[in-house]
Write a protein that holds these residues in place. Structure first.
Motif, PDB file in Angstrom:
ATOM      1  N   VAL A 280      30.582  13.975 -33.105  1.00 11.71           N
ATOM      2  CA  VAL A 280      30.015  12.625 -33.190  1.00 11.71           C
ATOM      3  C   VAL A 280      29.735  12.270 -34.651  1.00 11.71           C
ATOM      4  N   ALA A 281      29.205  13.249 -35.416  1.00 15.39           N
ATOM      5  CA  ALA A 281      28.884  13.009 -36.821  1.00 15.39           C
ATOM      6  C   ALA A 281      30.128  12.667 -37.618  1.00 15.39           C
ATOM      7  N   VAL A 282      31.287  13.134 -37.173  1.00 19.93           N
ATOM      8  CA  VAL A 282      32.536  12.858 -37.879  1.00 19.93           C
ATOM      9  C   VAL A 282      33.191  11.575 -37.351  1.00 19.93           C
ATOM     10  N   ALA A 283      33.264  11.459 -36.019  1.00 22.27           N
ATOM     11  CA  ALA A 283      33.998  10.336 -35.422  1.00 22.27           C
ATOM     12  C   ALA A 283      33.238   9.017 -35.541  1.00 22.27           C
ATOM     13  N   LEU A 284      31.894   9.066 -35.415  1.00 23.33           N
ATOM     14  CA  LEU A 284      31.120   7.822 -35.379  1.00 23.33           C
ATOM     15  C   LEU A 284      31.146   7.040 -36.704  1.00 23.33           C
TER      16      LEU A 284
ATOM     17  N   ALA B  82      37.519  11.709 -46.494  1.00 23.73           N
ATOM     18  CA  ALA B  82      36.290  12.347 -46.992  1.00 23.73           C
ATOM     19  C   ALA B  82      35.488  12.971 -45.854  1.00 23.73           C
ATOM     20  N   VAL B  83      35.268  12.190 -44.785  1.00 27.46           N
ATOM     21  CA  VAL B  83      34.474  12.708 -43.655  1.00 27.46           C
ATOM     22  C   VAL B  83      35.247  13.820 -42.937  1.00 27.46           C
ATOM     23  N   GLY B  84      36.556  13.606 -42.756  1.00 27.30           N
ATOM     24  CA  GLY B  84      37.372  14.587 -42.039  1.00 27.30           C
ATOM     25  C   GLY B  84      37.536  15.883 -42.801  1.00 27.30           C
ATOM     26  N   ALA B  85      37.821  15.785 -44.110  1.00 27.44           N
ATOM     27  CA  ALA B  85      38.082  17.001 -44.889  1.00 27.44           C
ATOM     28  C   ALA B  85      36.794  17.793 -45.120  1.00 27.44           C
ATOM     29  N   SER B  86      35.673  17.089 -45.389  1.00 22.00           N
ATOM     30  CA  SER B  86      34.414  17.802 -45.654  1.00 22.00           C
ATOM     31  C   SER B  86      33.949  18.592 -44.441  1.00 22.00           C
ATOM     32  N   SER B  87      34.278  18.084 -43.230  1.00 21.09           N
ATOM     33  CA  SER B  87      33.834  18.776 -42.019  1.00 21.09           C
ATOM     34  C   SER B  87      34.970  19.569 -41.380  1.00 21.09           C
TER      35      SER B  87
END
Lengths: 86, 250
Positions: free
Chosen positions: B7-11, B147-152
């Protein structure tokens, strides 16, 4: 070429709107990183300093943005009055 | 925990993309209405191909980068990006800058392109305007997804979040055939600004080796702190503008 320049400007604009905010954030992050080398034991204090410092910079940037906008408005108002000869 | 991470990534990816797709759609609709749908769709398709190439080029490559370095670089960029959105949304709420206006944007783009419309054939100016709109607005989506995808280490989930937002906006456009003026863009930008700044600060801190109390859950605390900082900023702006108005009228 103009299109390429527009893309580059847009890319820079993704991260920097207010240069003072960007500079403040960059300096603060650098300070926290340096503190990590100087005092690695203060991990929790650095976490709090990082978050609260960035919050403080954000608040200052919002207030500064409003003040700049108001000053700009006042300047244009003065210019208008000068044009009218008052 | 796994669901929370997803959720933290997709939202953030979904909400940010929703806002950007609305702005992108307004430009494409204005081109379609004035220069013909063939030009609008050709420019849009070319723009989407370029954006997909950017994600395909940079996204998987980042999977091989060391995670700590990645968290510092992308976390810092997310902080810059998120705070910029947060600041702008706060200034809008404080009444310092006007709210975003999709109907106005549609009218401006349409008036720039009006005259000599050739709806049946492919129009260069129309296609280029649509292409520029898609690429320029889409760059923000690409950055957030990467950024969100690669960091997580969850690039696919971030991309799916953005993809769902795109599908929703395209479906609404097909039904409505007009700009989505009722989307609360400023509220969404404020929320996304909060999310991206919080996640960016969390990941940046992890990269720098700080100890977050509660680990990933501290993102909520960081978000609350940013919310409080924005509220204080908005309050101070309103207070000063009312005292400024008072001194001008006196």
């Amino acid at each position: 070429m103009t299109w390429f320049r527009t893309i580059l400007r847009k890319l820079a604009g993704l991260f920097v709107d207010d240069p003072v905010l960007a500079a403040g954030v960059a300096v603060w992050i650098a300070l926290i990183a340096i503190l990590g080398y100087a005092a690695p034991g203060l991990a929790l204090a650095r976490a709090l300093a990082l978050a609260l410092g960035l919050c403080g910079i954000l608040t200052l940037s919002i207030v500064r943005g409003a003040a700049t906008k108001r000053a700009g408005g006042a300047t244009s108002e003065r210019r208008k009055l000068r044009r009218l000869g008052t | 925990m796994m669901t929370g991470a997803l959720v933290a990534v997709a939202l953030p990816s979904f909400i940010a993309s929703l806002v950007e797709f609305v702005e992108m759609l307004t430009i494409v609709l204005a081109v379609g209405a004035t220069r013909g749908w063939r030009s609008a769709l050709a420019g849009t398709a070319a723009g989407i191909v370029l954006l997909a190439l950017l994600v395909a080029a940079f996204g998987p490559a980042l999977a091989y980068a060391p995670l700590d370095a990645l968290k510092i670089v992308l976390g810092a960029l997310l902080v810059f990006f998120g705070l910029r959105w947060l600041r702008k949304a706060a200034l809008r709420y404080a009444g310092v800058i006007p709210m975003g206006d999709e109907a106005g944007r549609f009218a401006r783009t349409a008036s720039q392109l009006s005259g000599g419309a050739t709806p049946a054939s492919l129009d260069g100016a129309g296609a280029l305007t649509a292409f520029n709109g898609v690429v320029l607005e889409g760059l923000e989506i690409v950055f957030i997804v990467i950024a969100v995808g690669a960091s997580s280490r969850n690039l696919a989930v971030a991309a799916i979040g953005a993809g769902i937002a795109g599908l929703i906006i395209v479906a609404l456009a097909l039904v409505l055939h007009k700009p989505l003026a009722r989307v609360p863009a400023n509220a969404l930008k404020f929320v996304v600004g909060l999310m991206l700044s919080s996640l960016g600060t969390l990941w940046l801190g992890e990269g720098l080796g700080v100890a977050w109390p509660g680990d990933d859950l501290s993102a909520f605390g960081i978000g609350a702190a940013y919310l409080a900082a924005s509220a204080i900023g908005i309050g101070l702006c309103r207070k000063r503008s009312s005292s400024h108005a008072g001194s001008v009228s006196a």
